[in-house]
Design a protein around this motif. Structure first.
Motif, PDB file in Angstrom:
ATOM      1  N   PRO A 542     129.591  35.103 -18.067  1.00 45.80           N
ATOM      2  CA  PRO A 542     130.648  35.533 -17.152  1.00 45.80           C
ATOM      3  C   PRO A 542     131.812  36.161 -17.923  1.00 45.80           C
ATOM      4  O   PRO A 542     131.965  35.953 -19.121  1.00 45.80           O
ATOM      5  CB  PRO A 542     131.061  34.232 -16.461  1.00 45.80           C
ATOM      6  N   ARG A 543     132.628  36.911 -17.200  1.00 46.48           N
ATOM      7  CA  ARG A 543     133.685  37.685 -17.828  1.00 46.48           C
ATOM      8  C   ARG A 543     134.754  36.766 -18.420  1.00 46.48           C
ATOM      9  O   ARG A 543     135.151  35.777 -17.810  1.00 46.48           O
ATOM     10  CB  ARG A 543     134.298  38.629 -16.792  1.00 46.48           C
ATOM     11  N   ARG A 544     135.176  37.149 -19.628  1.00 45.14           N
ATOM     12  CA  ARG A 544     136.276  36.451 -20.289  1.00 45.14           C
ATOM     13  C   ARG A 544     137.409  37.453 -20.515  1.00 45.14           C
ATOM     14  O   ARG A 544     137.486  38.464 -19.853  1.00 45.14           O
ATOM     15  CB  ARG A 544     135.799  35.844 -21.616  1.00 45.14           C
ATOM     16  N   PRO A 610     151.218  30.609 -24.229  1.00 44.12           N
ATOM     17  CA  PRO A 610     150.310  29.838 -23.369  1.00 44.12           C
ATOM     18  C   PRO A 610     149.949  30.582 -22.092  1.00 44.12           C
ATOM     19  O   PRO A 610     148.871  30.387 -21.538  1.00 44.12           O
ATOM     20  CB  PRO A 610     151.103  28.559 -23.075  1.00 44.12           C
ATOM     21  N   THR A 611     150.860  31.428 -21.614  1.00 43.29           N
ATOM     22  CA  THR A 611     150.607  32.250 -20.434  1.00 43.29           C
ATOM     23  C   THR A 611     151.266  33.605 -20.650  1.00 43.29           C
ATOM     24  O   THR A 611     152.199  33.738 -21.454  1.00 43.29           O
ATOM     25  CB  THR A 611     151.190  31.608 -19.158  1.00 43.29           C
ATOM     26  N   ALA A 623     143.890  28.577 -32.262  1.00 44.84           N
ATOM     27  CA  ALA A 623     142.779  28.585 -33.210  1.00 44.84           C
ATOM     28  C   ALA A 623     143.274  28.117 -34.556  1.00 44.84           C
ATOM     29  O   ALA A 623     144.442  28.339 -34.921  1.00 44.84           O
ATOM     30  CB  ALA A 623     142.168  29.980 -33.333  1.00 44.84           C
ATOM     31  N   GLU A 624     142.381  27.474 -35.292  1.00 47.13           N
ATOM     32  CA  GLU A 624     142.605  27.162 -36.697  1.00 47.13           C
ATOM     33  C   GLU A 624     141.434  27.772 -37.467  1.00 47.13           C
ATOM     34  O   GLU A 624     140.278  27.399 -37.254  1.00 47.13           O
ATOM     35  CB  GLU A 624     142.721  25.656 -36.928  1.00 47.13           C
ATOM     36  N   VAL A 625     141.754  28.738 -38.317  1.00 46.41           N
ATOM     37  CA  VAL A 625     140.733  29.556 -38.971  1.00 46.41           C
ATOM     38  C   VAL A 625     140.689  29.186 -40.450  1.00 46.41           C
ATOM     39  O   VAL A 625     141.696  29.334 -41.147  1.00 46.41           O
ATOM     40  CB  VAL A 625     141.054  31.052 -38.807  1.00 46.41           C
ATOM     41  N   ASP A 637     139.628  32.403 -23.190  1.00 43.52           N
ATOM     42  CA  ASP A 637     139.029  31.420 -22.293  1.00 43.52           C
ATOM     43  C   ASP A 637     139.107  29.998 -22.823  1.00 43.52           C
ATOM     44  O   ASP A 637     138.606  29.074 -22.199  1.00 43.52           O
ATOM     45  CB  ASP A 637     137.568  31.779 -22.030  1.00 43.52           C
ATOM     46  N   GLY A 638     139.744  29.808 -23.978  1.00 44.04           N
ATOM     47  CA  GLY A 638     139.812  28.474 -24.552  1.00 44.04           C
ATOM     48  C   GLY A 638     141.187  27.859 -24.361  1.00 44.04           C
ATOM     49  O   GLY A 638     142.210  28.550 -24.284  1.00 44.04           O
TER      50      GLY A 638
END
Length: 880
Positions: A542-544, A610-611, A623-625, A637-638
């Protein structure tokens, strides 16, 4: 039958004529060139060159298993040129073969001749709000520019004629185009359109042009900086204006054009609603720059010619000697630093002053007498007779108008008493026996840190609170640091050496501690840097993808255990990187963020709003890369992996427990430091006295040698060294310790440091009135212990300034408002006597945190009522 043969011949001829339409006739086409190596996915025209092109020919692009046909082909009369038109929807990729096919079926192909490229995606114009009273150089951020860019235009969002903009590109910045929005541009909201070599991209509602500059701005301080380094600056809102959290600030070339570069100020931080600090980036070309500040609500402030970028480094001021002068007569003082240039004329020194209440007042005139050959020592005189000035920022201005600013020079009253106290902001938590230390992020971004302590009910604290300080020392609200002590502790001692805060000993759960921790005030020059952003339409099912709107990204490095400044800690984040995502009516964007690698990085934290539309500063970790990767694809989407928000300027790095531990655990020690008199690369942390148990107070001294590296890092030795000799004249704890140099007293020779250890308590709680001092000798060992006049205090705040040793509160080891001071006499470290000050504290205090920073002594927390025990969260500060 004479007519049969002619009839048969005619039929045969007709048959040949009829069949001729399906057979090749004439020479085959030859395709030699295509006008452009690429075409936009949104369509366009390709011009084919060659020979024998026929009217009605078709043109196709073939490759990767797909074929696209031209929607129309026009052939020149001589058959040497064909113009092929393609509609939207061409698949991005290539290279594609180009083929032309004549109506007779003969064709020609030019292999791998054309790529299909995406149109550029424009996602932000910075600044997005501009004042039309001046020409403003703005940055158009985007991705997928097919070089070269042909034009950039502003188009009224409601429709109308576009305004072409002058623009420049820099190969070092492939994700942006610098444009000049001319003065006098009509107020309104504009789309921005960029035409590159093959395609056109646009961003709706990208720029708001206003004729109103409603945000009043004071002067940048300093107003000059060197192109070769970052410059810390401070700025005030004036005329009733306020800064909102958090404004964007820019330096705009006063004369925009080729070679000029606009720059966003980095590390913008609010001291309060009317004061902010920031950093001017290195690398801006020399010249004059306008300052533009945009609040989050779109209000704009403009200060033309507010900052000068210089080809030569401006003056920097490290300190004053002495830092206090009488307000009754003429006096000489030294400004110590670098880049004081005596040619073609001596620098000028000017003062900006406040009186004892903090109100601005007239400044006395300063006369510059000389500058040493190295440009590091400026001698000046000032006659402050009758002045109402109490604390003054000192500005040194070279002949090229470059200058540096330092806070502060103090003018003392005839009685040499402290000025009346001023109430400061309250701590968020009442603390008994915390450590208070100054510690600055830049020369303009100054801070007060209050560390640890206890709640008075048996719970030690590991938290740290920090307040920003204005140029003349006024504290802003306290904020709790994310960084915490590894060991909650109270009754510890502390010292600041350069950028590092050291906290030694103390107690936890009633037991004395032998450990020492340190943390660095994070340097904004080491913050992360986002290199670029790439957008792609999400094609997943589905679309993200991220929703339309304005998003901010920031990246911060978390360092490995070998980093010399912030091991296992998080650095300051990159400045906010805005991405304005257009509304495609359904499809959404995936955003790839890339950043520059950081030495010693173990991983990177990617912060994002956040928004859509959320305020700057509210970003969370999405994210932590792990290093060495330097990019992240955000599919939108996360959920956030952490609700941590980016570290603000003034933050501390991770607290590190040193390998070196005290030979004897010590609670309530005095802690001070000194520089080796013959080796400027060696400093010594002294931990003095204290109590090792409820029955054992200490007179011994331990010292930790520390190597000061040229890059500002510090390397402590592996072990403490026991001081030789008998130690203090009497064992005691809850004592105050502080160091003094020529900066604190004109009676102390330059290059000499004395450490003062004042009164305290015996192990059983009896007052020990003995006071001692010693000189720091080569190698760090204390010199001869010198007995000083008695002081009848314990659990007090201490500081040395203006030639006096001060003790605040703790009279007889109880809460009190009185203050004692002793003047350092002509034969230091001797003190003439301890006497009561002519002013008192606003709040009774016992076991407060006390710190000297600039022209002020700050007191924080402590016990204000002995029985029943009551703690205070109040703070106050004194101009010395």
């Amino acid at each position: 039958m004479p007519h049969i043969r002619p009839f048969v011949a005619c039929v045969a001829a007709l048959a040949v004529a009829c069949s001729g339409s399906s057979k090749k006739s004439g020479p085959a086409p030859a395709l030699t060139a295509v006008s452009a190596p690429a075409i936009c996915t949104s369509g366009g025209a390709l011009i084919l060159s060659g020979s024998n092109f026929k009217s009605g020919a078709g043109v196709t692009l073939t490759g990767g298993g797909s074929t696209a046909s031209a929607t129309g082909v026009t052939v020149s009369a001589d058959g040497t040129q064909a113009t092929a038109l393609f509609g939207t929807g061409l698949p991005v990729g290539g290279p594609y073969d180009v083929a032309i096919r004549n109506p007779d079926g003969q064709s020609a192909t030019l292999a791998a001749a054309v790529r299909v490229v995406a149109r550029p995606q424009i996602f932000y114009v910075d600044p997005s709000v501009v004042w039309n009273g001046i020409a403003v150089q703005a940055s158009v951020y985007g991705t997928g520019f097919n070089e070269p860019v042909r034009s950039v235009s502003l188009v009224p969002s409601g429709g109308g004629t576009g305004l072409p903009l002058a623009f420049t590109e820099a190969t070092s910045r492939p994700d942006q185009v610098q444009v000049v929005i001319p003065a006098g541009t009509t107020s309104g909201i504009y789309d921005v359109q960029v035409q590159d070599a093959y395609c056109s991209g646009s961003l709706a509602n990208a720029v708001t042009v206003t004729h109103t500059a409603a945000l009043g701005l004071g002067a940048l301080s300093p107003a000059e900086g060197w192109t070769g380094s970052t410059t810390g600056v401070s700025l005030a809102a004036v005329g009733g204006s306020s800064f909102l959290p958090v404004p964007r600030a820019y330096l705009n070339p006063s004369t925009p054009g080729a070679g000029a570069i606009a720059g966003a100020l980095g590390a913008v931080a609010l001291v309060d609603s009317t004061d902010l600090t920031a950093e001017v980036p290195a690398g801006l070309p020399p010249g004059s720059y306008d300052l533009i500040v945009v609040n989050p609500d779109g209000s704009v402030g403009v200060s033309p010619g507010a900052f000068q970028v210089l080809a030569d480094p401006p003056p920097t001021i490290a300190g004053l000697s002495p830092g206090a002068l009488p307000n009754t007569s003429a006096a000489t003082f030294h400004v110590l630093g670098a880049n004081f240039r005596s040619a073609p004329s001596l620098p000028a020194v000017t003062l900006t002053c406040a009186d004892a209440t903090g109100a601005v007042t007239a400044a006395p005139l300063v006369t510059v007498l000389s500058v040493n050959a190295a440009g590091t020592d400026l001698t000046a005189s000032v006659n402050a007779s009758g002045t109402t000035a109490a604390a003054c920022a000192v500005q040194v201005t070279n002949a090229d108008q470059s200058f540096g600013v330092y806070s502060a020079l103090v003018f003392t009253n005839p009685a040499q008493n402290l000025f009346p106290p001023i109430a400061g902001p309250s701590l968020s938590v009442a603390r008994r026996a915390p450590v208070a230390l100054g510690g600055d992020a830049t020369s303009a971004a100054r801070f007060l840190h209050v560390v640890g302590g206890d709640d008075g009910a048996g719970t030690e604290l590991a938290t740290v609170e920090t307040a920003p300080l204005s140029l003349l020392g006024t504290p802003g609200p306290f904020q709790t640091q994310r960084s915490r002590l590894n060991q909650a502790r109270t009754l510890a001692g502390g010292a600041r050496i350069g950028r590092f805060l050291y906290v030694a000993g103390g107690s936890s759960a009633g037991a004395a501690l032998a450990t020492v921790e340190r943390a660095a005030v994070l340097d904004p020059a080491d913050r992360g840097t986002i290199a670029g952003v790439v957008l792609a339409i999400d094609g997943s099912t589905p679309r993200r993808g991220l929703a339309p709107g304005l998003w901010y990204y920031r990246v911060a490095a978390v360092l490995d255990g070998t980093d010399p400044v912030n091991p296992l800690g998080e650095n300051l984040p990159s400045d906010p990187f805005p991405v304005q995502l257009p509304d495609l009516g359904g499809p959404r964007f995936d955003v790839t963020v890339t950043w520059r690698p950081v030495a010693h990085a173990a991983r990177y934290r990617v912060y994002r709003s956040p928004t859509a539309g959320a305020a700057v500063g509210t970003e969370q970790v999405f994210a932590e890369v792990p290093a060495p990767a330097t990019s992240f694809v955000d599919f939108g989407d996360g959920a956030a992996v952490s609700t941590d928000t980016p570290l603000p300027v003034g933050s501390l790095g991770a607290w590190t427990t040193l390998a070196a531990t005290l030979a004897t655990p010590r609670e309530g020690p005095g802690v001070a430091w000194g520089l080796d008199p013959v080796d400027s690369t060696r400093a010594y942390l002294y931990v003095i006295g204290g109590r090792s148990s409820a029955s054992s107070a200490l007179s011994s001294i331990e010292l930790l040698p520390i190597t000061l590296q040229a890059d500002g890092t510090q390397t402590p030795d592996a072990a403490f060294v026991q001081a030789s000799g008998s130690g203090l004249s009497a064992a005691r704890w809850q004592l105050g310790a502080s160091s003094a140099t020529s900066d604190q007293s004109a009676n102390i020779p330059a290059g000499t440091t004395y450490v003062y250890a004042l009164s305290g308590l015996s192990a059983s709680g009896a007052l020990v009135s003995s006071c001692d001092a010693f000189q720091v000798t080569p190698g760090g060992q204390p010199g001869t212990i010198t007995a000083l006049p008695q002081l009848h205090r314990a659990g007090y705040g201490t500081a040395i300034a203006a030639g006096f040793v001060f003790a605040f509160g703790g009279a007889q080891g109880l809460p009190g408002t009185t203050i004692d001071s002793g003047q350092i006499d002509l034969s230091p470290p001797h003190i003439l006597n301890f006497n009561a000050e002519g002013v008192s504290m606003l709040q009774a205090r016992y076991l407060p945190g006390g710190a000297l920073s600039g022209a002020f002594v700050y007191l924080a927390g402590g016990v204000n009522v002995a029985s029943p025990l009551a703690l205070t969260a109040t703070t106050e500060y004194f101009l010395w």
